[in-house]
Design an enzyme around this catalytic site. Sequence first.
Site, PDB file in Angstrom:
ATOM      1  N   CYS A   1      54.050  86.603  26.001  1.00  0.00           N
ATOM      2  CA  CYS A   1      52.869  85.589  25.989  1.00  0.00           C
ATOM      3  C   CYS A   1      53.241  84.703  27.462  1.00  0.00           C
ATOM      4  CB  CYS A   1      52.872  84.586  24.819  1.00  0.00           C
ATOM      5  SG  CYS A   1      52.959  85.432  23.523  1.00  0.00           S
TER       6      CYS A   1
ATOM      7  N   CYS B   1      44.577  80.735  13.255  1.00  0.00           N
ATOM      8  CA  CYS B   1      45.377  81.530  14.221  1.00  0.00           C
ATOM      9  C   CYS B   1      44.406  81.655  15.383  1.00  0.00           C
ATOM     10  CB  CYS B   1      45.284  83.063  13.660  1.00  0.00           C
ATOM     11  SG  CYS B   1      46.150  83.009  12.019  1.00  0.00           S
TER      12      CYS B   1
ATOM     13  N   HIS C   1      43.801  84.054  23.464  1.00  0.00           N
ATOM     14  CA  HIS C   1      45.218  84.566  23.881  1.00  0.00           C
ATOM     15  C   HIS C   1      45.358  85.950  24.235  1.00  0.00           C
ATOM     16  CE1 HIS C   1      49.398  84.089  24.297  1.00  0.00           C
ATOM     17  NE2 HIS C   1      49.849  84.403  22.997  1.00  0.00           N
TER      18      HIS C   1
END
Lengths: 135, 380
Positions: free
Chosen positions: B81, B199, B324
């Site tokens: 990430c 999430c 993301h």
Amino acid sequence: MSDVEIPPLSDQPYLIDDPEDDRPRLQGCECADCGKRVFPPVAVCPECLGENMEPLPLSREGLLYSYTAFEQGARWVGGPYIAAYIDMPEGVRIFTHIDVDDPGRLTCDMPVILRVTEPVVNADGREVLKFKFAP
Amino acid sequence: MRDVSIIGTGMMRFGKHLDKGLVELAWPVVKEAIAEAGVEKEDIGIAFCGTVGSAGIMAGQSILKTLGMTGIPIANVEGACSSSGIAVRLAWMAIRAGECDVALAIGADKMNRTGPRHAPDHGEDWDMAYGLAMHGLYAMRARRYMNDYGITEEQLSSVSVKAHKLGAKNEFAHIQKEVTLEEVMTSRMIADPLRLWHCCPVSDGAAAVVLAADDVAKKVCDKPVKIVASVQHSGKYMTGFRDMTMPEVTQRTAKEIYEKAGLGPEDLDLVEFHDAFTINELMYADAIGLSKPGEGVRLLEEGESTVGGRIPINPSGGLLSRGHPIGPTGAAQIVEVTRQLQGRGGARQVEGAKVGLTHVTGGGVSGLDHGACTMHVLAV
């Protein structure tokens, strides 16, 4: 991901039959040079780089540091399953699964004990985990 | 060493882009960043592309050849990430070292092609092989944090409500709608105590940043944003017990960046940090020093961490709303803070912002809090 083979995670056995009482026991290792302890057993000490790692039989009881009931788990394992970190008296932390019908029974820091049951098998029929802990 | 500033940014709406390939997604943001920078594409001396390889290897070369920009050094950077956070840092380092005057950092990935990639999948990592997906790691952190500090499910869920309230105003966000506390608390369980609305979504996207040495930046850019400090670390390997409510790699990186930047958390006007799950906002507020351990929830409840509050956290809506895509996440944070500091934050503008911080961790590796942690302090 599902075609990833799960290789042996350690060159040395981490689940042994204890000759003293003929019951299974987990085994980590301890560096003969600096005392560093590691689970699962490794060939080289991450602290002093020595290669004199000796077997370290672990207690059967540890403390539940934290846990989660996966409804949707890692796709290479399937699910649902209950995953946890167990803190062992020998000073190592182990990631494993918990064998319990009702996760509502679990609390942080409760004692849990090694339980060797049927291996956890994933969707592809491969053995993922050979042991769990249980309250 | 030379000071370095950001002179151009490129951003797109993150989301599920099944109809486009990675190159198609990424070239427009690179073109936008170069146009905004006011330089020619030939001025770019080096390029780094942060990606976890969702489109295979050589992503940077494939994207840049579309714009006729190959022929320069190009490196593809993987730090889970943290990938494009690291790409920006490497571009910053290259300019400081005198390798070139202008550098490009890209982030690009398509998580809807591969499924989330955030940890070693070679099968040799104990925790991963035995089923520790990232949402479970954060679920265990959440469990322990709630246990140690008496945080309720309602408080944890409030993080999502706040994030989506801000994300609803962000034209680049994957999810542009508000959610109610009840919706969050009754959504599908993913890994107890984290539910679906706890999430981040699985996203595709790209972001780009052009950096320049200060002497060049001043000539071509009306409002360059200075990179005051850039710090990256990997997590320490700990075989024994560690406090999962206080990730050491974030705490250590934060401490070092404050020292290097010559400021403290009280000097920040906004923060974009790694809120892949709701627990992150509480835990990282503590680790970055915005709150005392266990008190991150107070910032939320007292309205201090939203736009208009004392220290807005993730005015963009964060990873929870913006999405993301893994590779581009770090660069997207830097684009957001850069534009905020230039007064281009739109409906979510943090008024008068002069100093901002970005924070992105990366990767689950057994025994490490995270594989990577990258932080930048930006200022005008």
